[in-house]
Design an enzyme around this catalytic site. Structure first.
Site, short mmCIF file in Angstrom:
data_model
loop_
_atom_site.label_atom_id
_atom_site.label_comp_id
_atom_site.label_asym_id
_atom_site.label_seq_id
_atom_site.Cartn_x
_atom_site.Cartn_y
_atom_site.Cartn_z
N ARG A 24 2.55 -23.64 -18.43
CA ARG A 24 1.81 -24.04 -19.63
C ARG A 24 0.59 -23.14 -19.84
O ARG A 24 0.20 -22.87 -20.98
CB ARG A 24 1.41 -25.50 -19.52
N GLY A 91 14.21 -24.51 -15.69
CA GLY A 91 14.40 -25.50 -16.74
C GLY A 91 13.16 -25.63 -17.60
O GLY A 91 13.24 -25.81 -18.83
N ASP A 315 10.18 -34.53 -8.09
CA ASP A 315 10.49 -33.26 -7.42
C ASP A 315 10.33 -33.36 -5.90
O ASP A 315 10.78 -32.47 -5.16
CB ASP A 315 9.58 -32.14 -7.95
C1 S3P Z 1 8.45 -30.35 -15.21
C2 S3P Z 1 8.91 -31.60 -15.46
C3 S3P Z 1 9.87 -32.29 -14.60
C4 S3P Z 1 9.98 -31.63 -13.23
C5 S3P Z 1 10.08 -30.14 -13.32
C6 S3P Z 1 8.85 -29.59 -14.01
C7 S3P Z 1 7.50 -29.75 -16.16
O1 S3P Z 1 11.15 -32.24 -15.19
O2 S3P Z 1 11.08 -32.14 -12.52
O3 S3P Z 1 10.15 -29.58 -12.02
O4 S3P Z 1 6.78 -28.81 -15.80
O5 S3P Z 1 7.42 -30.24 -17.30
P1 S3P Z 1 11.58 -33.31 -16.34
O6 S3P Z 1 10.72 -33.11 -17.48
O7 S3P Z 1 13.00 -32.97 -16.65
O8 S3P Z 1 11.44 -34.63 -15.68
#
Ligand code: S3P
Length: 678
Positions: A24, A91, A315
């Protein structure tokens, strides 16, 4: 704990920067009009993916270091990249940037990722973004709602989204979309997910309204530049809190940890399990609570983790599960279905690995149940490239008495590149820099439980009817080591499916694998014997109904992965001769000796018929069988290639006894090369 040397921990660990805040920090710096100084960012593979994506969109981001400046040029400075953006394993990169690009009219981005990321669901961001008017196209196979995908930015309309998941990535994506298009966004969550986006937006002058489970971004917000100091990642610090919890003596000081209450679920769980954990020096930096954790071991007991606590420690659950395997009593993790769509299916992967090491773990649809014991854990961990699995099991491997190897220790680079060095420091140098793979350990390295001599694996591959199974059995007998018949595991799960999964025509890997926990194995003098509900069912496994359906099951990728896990577990425990169609490539890529048996198709067909009919087959019969074999070879082509380092033996004109003699000679040569003669 009696009978093993004690584990003492000491010193200070400063885990690297928080991953969520690091992503971010770069994105908000790119959106602001002006310079943002970023300190202590996490320079890991995931964050590099975000930096590269933003650079490809025209943002001037220098090489990631402890202290650098991003000169943002606002939304107007963002352009379409000329190439697809590679999100690698991340992700967060994918979902946040999909949101941003969706709200930028005139910009188009193709997103790609590695195999694990490409399997992860993207509809959870694509659906609400599409409701806002976004144009998102899935570019993979029909029906696949993951990467690759294309986002064509557009002027979006406002949304009030009630989310089915507590997901900071979905929340962040919608906030970025609203910000980019200047429209109102309201998000309600079932329970609160991490709130770094909210905190950072507020710190940048955005008028956000935040309540316990919802957030509202008003239309037409301006974002100002604001410097960032990234605190240490609590998810990374948890590995060391767990290490201290497993120690016999000592204390670890975990410095500079982000103690944002949406992230500290794991620390609450650790305290409930009996760990002595205290926070000191708490202070607010850049809108985030930061402090030092002092962690000392005590008697560990099991606990229940569920409900609103899950997003607060999502996590950290792999580490908590591993810790639970060492605690007194039972631990239940529930309401955690989200774990199935992380970098790996973390429910299945954690349970499979714990079981392969000899721990007592059971998969639940939405979590797992673990019964702890302090017996030694031995075996090989398959990470599926998942960084958190490598580190969680790495911590278990640092406990004296455990002998754990990890297939892909390097995958920690996704979030914690210096993990193995920090682990070594925390244990006073007694831990290896990384638990080595079988091949690495076979060079005679020793001195630590995770790097002790690895069992010898002799992998025998070959196409259908190459005689590999009977040859492998014979070789094992000659060498006095155990034979693993991977086919027997397929037969075991098929037997169970016949009893529970209804009409075989309708079987799916899920219905077949629903029985996975009922299949285990035991070492006998000669073999690694599959057990069904703890019982040897060898006779039933050879039965007609199983024989008729087993190839259907063996073609299911998920079932193959599951069998591979079991077989790897066996091969990590004792010396084995193992045969199967992808044994030397997918299952034991590091086997010390790989043999690939081949024979021309006519000869293979002839041998198969002799075995089946118990007489000399006619030429017409052989011709018919040859056709079938060739067709099957074509179907199996992907699985039946020889490993590049396999030794091929063409058995067309060689008797089985000669084949066995050759392999035995090769095995003896391999062992003397490794300094371990038979
Ligand atoms: C994250 C949100 C979480 C987390 C990921 C990082 C983020 O995932 O598991 O490692 O930085 O917004 P989800 O939003 O899918 O819960």
């Amino acid at each position: 704990m009696i009978g093993r040397s004690p584990l003492h921990v000491a010193g200070t660990i400063r885990a690297p920067g928080d991953k969520s805040i690091s992503h971010r920090a770069l994105i908000f710096a790119a959106l602001a009009d002006g310079p943002t100084r970023v300190r202590d960012i996490l320079a890991s593979a995931d964050v590099h993916a975000t930096a590269s994506a933003l650079r490809a969109m025209g943002v001037d981001i220098p090489a990631l270091s402890d202290d650098f400046v991003v000169h943002g040029r606002g939304l107007a400075g963002l352009r379409s990249p000329t190439q697809p953006v590679d999100c690698a394993n991340s992700g967060t990169t994918t979902r946040l940037l999909c949101g941003l690009v969706a709200g930028l009219p005139g910009r188009t981005v193709h997103f790609e990722g590695d195999a694990s990321l490409s399997r992860r669901p993207m509809r959870r961001v694509a659906a609400p973004l599409t409701d806002m008017g976004a144009r998102i196209t899935f570019e993979g196979a029909p029906g696949h709602d993951g990467l690759p995908l294309r986002v064509d930015g557009a002027q979006l309309k406002s949304i009030h989204h009630v989310s089915a998941h507590a997901s900071a990535q979905v929340k962040g994506a919608l906030l970025l979309a609203g910000l980019a298009s200047g429209v109102e966004v309201v998000i309600e969550e079932p329970s609160r997910s991490r709130d770094h986006s909210e905190r950072m937006l507020l710190a940048r002058g955005v008028k956000l309204e935040v309540s316990e489970r919802s957030v509202r971004l008003p239309a037409q917000q301006q974002l100002l530049a604001s410097d960032v100091i990234v605190p240490s990642d609590p998810s990374s610090a948890t590995f060391f809190a767990a290490l201290a919890a497993l120690a016999d003596s000592g204390e670890l000081r975990l410095e500079n940890v982000c103690l944002n209450p949406t992230r500290t679920g794991a620390f609450d769980v650790l305290q409930r399990m009996g760990v002595r954990l205290t926070a000191i020096d708490e202070r607010i930096v850049g809108g985030e609570l930061i402090g030092t954790l002092m962690v000392r071991p005590d008697v560990l007991r099991g606990t229940t983790i569920r409900g609103a606590e899950i997003p607060r420690c999502i996590d950290e659950l792999p580490m908590l599960a591993c810790l639970a395997s060492q605690a007194e009593g039972e631990t239940v993790i529930a309401d955690a279905t989200e774990l199935r769509v992380k970098e790996s299916d973390r429910i299945r992967a954690v349970v499979d690995n714990l079981r392969a090491l000899g721990a007592n773990a059971e998969e639940l649809p939405d979590g797992m149940r673990i019964t702890g014991s302090r017996g030694p854990l031995r075996g090989h961990v398959v990470t599926h490239g998942d960084h958190r699995l490598a580190m969680a099991f790495g911590v278990l491997g640092a406990v004296p008495g455990n002998e754990i190897t990890i297939d892909d220790p390097d995958c920690v680079s996704v979030s914690y590149p210096s993990f193995w060095e920090d682990l070594t420091r925390a244990t006073g140098g007694s831990s290896p820099s990384a638990p080595v793979e079988p091949e690495g350990a076979a060079d005679g390295s020793s001195g630590h439980q995770a790097a002790t001599r690895m069992p010898l694996v002799i992998a025998i591959d070959g196409p259908a009817a190459s005689g590999k199974s009977s040859t492998a059995q014979w070789v094992a007998q000659e060498l006095g080591v155990r034979h693993v018949d991977s086919g027997a595991f397929y037969r075991a799960i098929t037997l169970l499916a016949l009893n529970t999964a209804g009409d075989p025509e309708t079987w799916q890997s899920e219905s077949v694998l629903a029985n996975a926990a009922r299949v285990t194995w035991r070492l006998t003098e000669r073999s690694v014997l599959p057990l069904v509900d703890g019982v040897d069912r060898d006779h039933d496994l050879r039965d007609g109904p199983v024989t008729r359906q087993v190839s259907r099951v063996a073609q299911m990728a998920a079932v193959r992965e599951w069998v591979n896990g079991l077989v790897r577990g066996a091969g990590a425990t004792v010396d084995v001769v193992v045969d199967g169609r992808d044994i030397g490539t997918a299952v034991f890529p590091n086997a010390q000796l790989k043999v690939y048996l081949t024979a021309d198709s006519w000869e293979r067909a002839r041998r198969r018929l002799v075995q089946r009919l118990g007489r000399r087959p006619t030429d017409a019969e052989i011709a018919h069988e040859t056709e079938e074999l060739v067709a099957r070879d074509a179907k199996d082509a992907a699985q039946s290639v020889a490993a590049r380092d396999a030794i091929t033996i063409d058995t067309t004109t060689v008797t089985q006894q000669e084949q066995v003699e050759r392999i035995v000679a090769l095995a003896r040569a391999t062992r003397s090369r490794l300094g371990r003669p038979f």
